[in-house]
Design a protein around this motif. Structure first.
Motif, PDB file in Angstrom:
ATOM      1  N   ALA A  16       0.845  -1.195   0.000  1.00 46.79           N
ATOM      2  CA  ALA A  16       0.000   0.000   0.000  1.00 46.79           C
ATOM      3  C   ALA A  16       0.875   1.238   0.000  1.00 46.79           C
ATOM      4  CB  ALA A  16      -0.905   0.001   1.233  1.00 46.79           C
ATOM      5  N   SER A  17       0.598   2.180  -0.892  1.00 46.07           N
ATOM      6  CA  SER A  17       1.415   3.378  -1.004  1.00 46.07           C
ATOM      7  C   SER A  17       0.639   4.472  -1.695  1.00 46.07           C
ATOM      8  CB  SER A  17       2.695   3.074  -1.786  1.00 46.07           C
ATOM      9  OG  SER A  17       3.395   4.256  -2.058  1.00 46.07           O
ATOM     10  N   LEU A  18       0.887   5.717  -1.273  1.00 47.39           N
ATOM     11  CA  LEU A  18       0.299   6.860  -1.951  1.00 47.39           C
ATOM     12  C   LEU A  18       1.167   7.303  -3.117  1.00 47.39           C
ATOM     13  CD1 LEU A  18      -1.008   9.089   0.970  1.00 47.39           C
ATOM     14  CD2 LEU A  18      -2.323   7.656  -0.584  1.00 47.39           C
ATOM     15  N   ALA A  19       2.417   6.869  -3.152  1.00 43.76           N
ATOM     16  CA  ALA A  19       3.349   7.264  -4.206  1.00 43.76           C
ATOM     17  C   ALA A  19       3.078   6.442  -5.462  1.00 43.76           C
ATOM     18  CB  ALA A  19       4.788   7.061  -3.752  1.00 43.76           C
ATOM     19  N   PRO A  20       3.511   6.936  -6.642  1.00 45.94           N
ATOM     20  CA  PRO A  20       3.282   6.192  -7.881  1.00 45.94           C
ATOM     21  C   PRO A  20       3.924   4.821  -7.822  1.00 45.94           C
ATOM     22  CG  PRO A  20       4.902   7.931  -8.202  1.00 45.94           C
ATOM     23  CD  PRO A  20       4.293   8.159  -6.869  1.00 45.94           C
ATOM     24  N   ARG A  21       3.243   3.848  -8.402  1.00 47.09           N
ATOM     25  CA  ARG A  21       3.738   2.476  -8.305  1.00 47.09           C
ATOM     26  C   ARG A  21       3.857   1.806  -9.653  1.00 47.09           C
ATOM     27  NH1 ARG A  21       0.362  -1.164  -5.033  1.00 47.09           N
ATOM     28  NH2 ARG A  21       1.756  -2.560  -6.126  1.00 47.09           N
ATOM     29  N   SER A  22       2.962   0.870  -9.915  1.00 44.75           N
ATOM     30  CA  SER A  22       3.137   0.024 -11.093  1.00 44.75           C
ATOM     31  C   SER A  22       2.937   0.797 -12.382  1.00 44.75           C
ATOM     32  CB  SER A  22       2.149  -1.140 -11.032  1.00 44.75           C
ATOM     33  OG  SER A  22       2.302  -1.956 -12.164  1.00 44.75           O
ATOM     34  N   LEU A  23       3.784   0.503 -13.340  1.00 50.98           N
ATOM     35  CA  LEU A  23       3.687   1.143 -14.645  1.00 50.98           C
ATOM     36  C   LEU A  23       2.399   0.759 -15.357  1.00 50.98           C
ATOM     37  CD1 LEU A  23       5.074   2.683 -17.001  1.00 50.98           C
ATOM     38  CD2 LEU A  23       5.876   0.468 -17.758  1.00 50.98           C
ATOM     39  N   ILE A  69       8.758   5.322 -11.702  1.00 54.74           N
ATOM     40  CA  ILE A  69       8.505   6.104 -10.490  1.00 54.74           C
ATOM     41  C   ILE A  69       8.672   7.586 -10.812  1.00 54.74           C
ATOM     42  CG2 ILE A  69       9.288   6.554  -8.134  1.00 54.74           C
ATOM     43  CD1 ILE A  69      10.230   3.634  -8.034  1.00 54.74           C
ATOM     44  N   ASP A  70       7.588   8.318 -10.759  1.00 51.14           N
ATOM     45  CA  ASP A  70       7.576   9.743 -11.081  1.00 51.14           C
ATOM     46  C   ASP A  70       8.293  10.529  -9.985  1.00 51.14           C
ATOM     47  OD1 ASP A  70       7.041  12.288 -11.956  1.00 51.14           O
ATOM     48  OD2 ASP A  70       4.866  12.056 -12.011  1.00 51.14           O
ATOM     49  N   LEU A  71       9.336  11.261 -10.359  1.00 50.82           N
ATOM     50  CA  LEU A  71      10.090  12.041  -9.379  1.00 50.82           C
ATOM     51  C   LEU A  71       9.302  13.239  -8.863  1.00 50.82           C
ATOM     52  CD1 LEU A  71      12.802  12.572  -7.914  1.00 50.82           C
ATOM     53  CD2 LEU A  71      13.540  13.835  -9.948  1.00 50.82           C
ATOM     54  N   ARG A  72       8.414  13.803  -9.674  1.00 49.30           N
ATOM     55  CA  ARG A  72       7.737  15.056  -9.336  1.00 49.30           C
ATOM     56  C   ARG A  72       6.986  15.021  -8.008  1.00 49.30           C
ATOM     57  NH1 ARG A  72       9.096  19.781 -11.032  1.00 49.30           N
ATOM     58  NH2 ARG A  72       9.188  18.979 -13.164  1.00 49.30           N
ATOM     59  N   PRO A  73       6.212  13.982  -7.678  1.00 50.35           N
ATOM     60  CA  PRO A  73       5.487  13.984  -6.402  1.00 50.35           C
ATOM     61  C   PRO A  73       6.381  14.048  -5.171  1.00 50.35           C
ATOM     62  CG  PRO A  73       4.547  12.364  -7.891  1.00 50.35           C
ATOM     63  CD  PRO A  73       5.823  12.825  -8.508  1.00 50.35           C
ATOM     64  N   PHE A  74       7.660  13.775  -5.322  1.00 51.16           N
ATOM     65  CA  PHE A  74       8.583  13.846  -4.190  1.00 51.16           C
ATOM     66  C   PHE A  74       9.204  15.233  -4.065  1.00 51.16           C
ATOM     67  CE2 PHE A  74       8.474   9.433  -5.621  1.00 51.16           C
ATOM     68  CZ  PHE A  74       8.225   8.752  -4.434  1.00 51.16           C
ATOM     69  N   GLY A  75       8.785  16.151  -4.944  1.00 50.59           N
ATOM     70  CA  GLY A  75       9.352  17.490  -4.964  1.00 50.59           C
ATOM     71  C   GLY A  75       8.955  18.346  -3.779  1.00 50.59           C
ATOM     72  N   GLU A  76       9.569  19.526  -3.708  1.00 49.02           N
ATOM     73  CA  GLU A  76       9.395  20.454  -2.593  1.00 49.02           C
ATOM     74  C   GLU A  76       8.318  21.492  -2.888  1.00 49.02           C
ATOM     75  OE1 GLU A  76      11.089  21.261   0.585  1.00 49.02           O
ATOM     76  OE2 GLU A  76      11.305  19.096   0.404  1.00 49.02           O
ATOM     77  N   GLY A  77       7.542  21.804  -1.850  1.00 47.00           N
ATOM     78  CA  GLY A  77       6.621  22.928  -1.912  1.00 47.00           C
ATOM     79  C   GLY A  77       5.393  22.700  -2.779  1.00 47.00           C
ATOM     80  N   LYS A  78       4.637  23.793  -2.933  1.00 47.45           N
ATOM     81  CA  LYS A  78       3.375  23.765  -3.663  1.00 47.45           C
ATOM     82  C   LYS A  78       3.562  23.303  -5.107  1.00 47.45           C
ATOM     83  CE  LYS A  78      -0.325  26.873  -5.195  1.00 47.45           C
ATOM     84  NZ  LYS A  78      -0.845  28.271  -5.152  1.00 47.45           N
ATOM     85  N   HIS A  79       4.667  23.705  -5.711  1.00 46.21           N
ATOM     86  CA  HIS A  79       4.908  23.388  -7.119  1.00 46.21           C
ATOM     87  C   HIS A  79       5.775  22.144  -7.322  1.00 46.21           C
ATOM     88  CE1 HIS A  79       3.000  27.128  -8.249  1.00 46.21           C
ATOM     89  NE2 HIS A  79       3.803  27.787  -7.421  1.00 46.21           N
ATOM     90  N   ARG A  80       6.053  21.447  -6.244  1.00 42.62           N
ATOM     91  CA  ARG A  80       6.819  20.202  -6.310  1.00 42.62           C
ATOM     92  C   ARG A  80       8.139  20.396  -7.057  1.00 42.62           C
ATOM     93  NH1 ARG A  80       4.917  17.064  -2.337  1.00 42.62           N
ATOM     94  NH2 ARG A  80       2.661  16.784  -2.452  1.00 42.62           N
ATOM     95  N   ASN A  81       8.914  21.371  -6.633  1.00 47.82           N
ATOM     96  CA  ASN A  81      10.201  21.649  -7.271  1.00 47.82           C
ATOM     97  C   ASN A  81      11.173  20.499  -7.023  1.00 47.82           C
ATOM     98  OD1 ASN A  81       9.365  24.190  -8.176  1.00 47.82           O
ATOM     99  ND2 ASN A  81       9.902  25.150  -6.228  1.00 47.82           N
ATOM    100  N   VAL A  82      11.886  20.112  -8.067  1.00 44.63           N
ATOM    101  CA  VAL A  82      12.819  18.999  -7.953  1.00 44.63           C
ATOM    102  C   VAL A  82      14.267  19.427  -8.140  1.00 44.63           C
ATOM    103  CG1 VAL A  82      11.087  17.356  -8.779  1.00 44.63           C
ATOM    104  CG2 VAL A  82      12.669  18.417 -10.412  1.00 44.63           C
ATOM    105  N   ASP A  83      14.504  20.693  -8.549  1.00 50.97           N
ATOM    106  CA  ASP A  83      15.857  21.135  -8.855  1.00 50.97           C
ATOM    107  C   ASP A  83      16.129  22.512  -8.282  1.00 50.97           C
ATOM    108  OD1 ASP A  83      14.165  22.581 -10.433  1.00 50.97           O
ATOM    109  OD2 ASP A  83      15.187  22.183 -12.316  1.00 50.97           O
ATOM    110  N   ASP A  84      17.407  22.917  -8.315  1.00 54.79           N
ATOM    111  CA  ASP A  84      17.802  24.246  -7.854  1.00 54.79           C
ATOM    112  C   ASP A  84      19.108  24.621  -8.557  1.00 54.79           C
ATOM    113  OD1 ASP A  84      17.863  26.651  -6.426  1.00 54.79           O
ATOM    114  OD2 ASP A  84      17.119  25.674  -4.610  1.00 54.79           O
TER     115      ASP A  84
END
Length: 269
Positions: A16-23, A69-84
């Motif tokens: 069970a997971s809220l994060a993206p799983r099976s393709l 596995i989609d990296l975006r949902p693990f991002g930071e803040g409202k806009h799910r930022n993944v880079d800096d």
């Protein structure tokens, strides 16, 4: 909400997971099956060409499995930022350590025990047929697809990630490289090609380039199939193919030829 421990029911395992799983929607995780996981900002790019032909059929038949596995949902803040921006200045953007760390932690919970963690990078160890065979003989692999200027070095150091390169060139991201690596690996798994002997004489399997191939018609545009291939003498055919492989390797890949000679002399000694 953290992932809950997985439970195994025969071949199927449930997590069970809220994060993206099976393709593949509705595709259950199968215990003991070779599994690839790909952390990417472009999950829609998978399976891509891997969903076609023999690899696609094997994927549908459950001979191997794939999670994008989609990296975006693990991002930071409202806009799910993944880079800096790069520390110390410079052009482009760098994938954040905290964001990628969360994605990797999620992936490792789902990965088969012993599956290596690989980052597709132009500065990595060159990918070879031997590496593909080693991956094929294992339980699976977890791949990280870079974007922008790359990945924060602390992530690579912290997880002991292996960097692998497809060649001395740079792509816009690791997705194409990941698909190439997986294709080269999956085709070596039992039952994928159907004819296991088809991998024995191809390029790099014996440290040499593959000999030329021919099929019907016997003559085309004034070019005929070499007579030895039509002789039915398998001993002579084998000798011809070996000689052709050696000649091609010597002419086109002197690096492979020197390695072949070194290995041969080492064996003779």
């Amino acid at each position: 909400m953290p992932d809950t421990p997985s439970r195994s029911h025969g071949r199927k395992s449930i997590t069970a997971s809220l994060a993206p799983r099976s393709l593949i929607d509705g595709n259950p995780r199968l215990a003991g099956v070779w599994r690839a996981q790909v952390i990417t900002l472009l999950p829609q790019a998978f399976p891509g060409v891997l969903g076609e032909s023999l690899t696609g059929r094997a994927l549908k038949d459950g001979l191997w499995q794939l999670d994008a596995i989609d990296l975006r949902p693990f991002g930071e803040g409202k806009h799910r930022n993944v880079d800096d921006t790069p520390a110390g200045g410079g052009a482009g953007m760098v994938l954040r350590a905290d964001v990628m760390g969360r994605a990797i932690d999620h992936a490792l919970k789902l990965a088969p025990a012993g599956a290596p963690l690989i980052y597709l990078s132009p500065r990595g160890t060159p990918f070879t047929q031997a590496m593909a065979q080693k991956l094929a003989d294992g339980p699976g692999v977890s791949l990280i697809c870079g974007r922008f200027e790359g990945l924060d070095q602390r992530v690579i150091d912290h997880y002991g990630i292996t960097e692998v390169s497809l060649g001395d060139f740079v792509l816009t991201g690791g997705e194409i490289a990941a698909q190439a690596l997986l294709d080269a690996t999956i085709r070596l798994r039992p039952g994928i090609l159907g004819n296991e002997a088809s991998t024995e004489e191809e390029s790099f399997s014996a440290g040499l380039l593959e000999h030329p191939q021919y099929t019907r018609p016997a003559e085309w545009q004034g070019h005929a199939i070499p007579e030895v291939l039509l002789s039915g003498d398998h001993g002579k055919i084998g000798q011809w193919r070996r000689a052709q492989s050696e000649a091609l390797t010597r002419a086109r890949r002197p690096d492979l030829w020197q390695a072949h000679l070194a290995a041969k002399h080492g064996t003779d000694e």
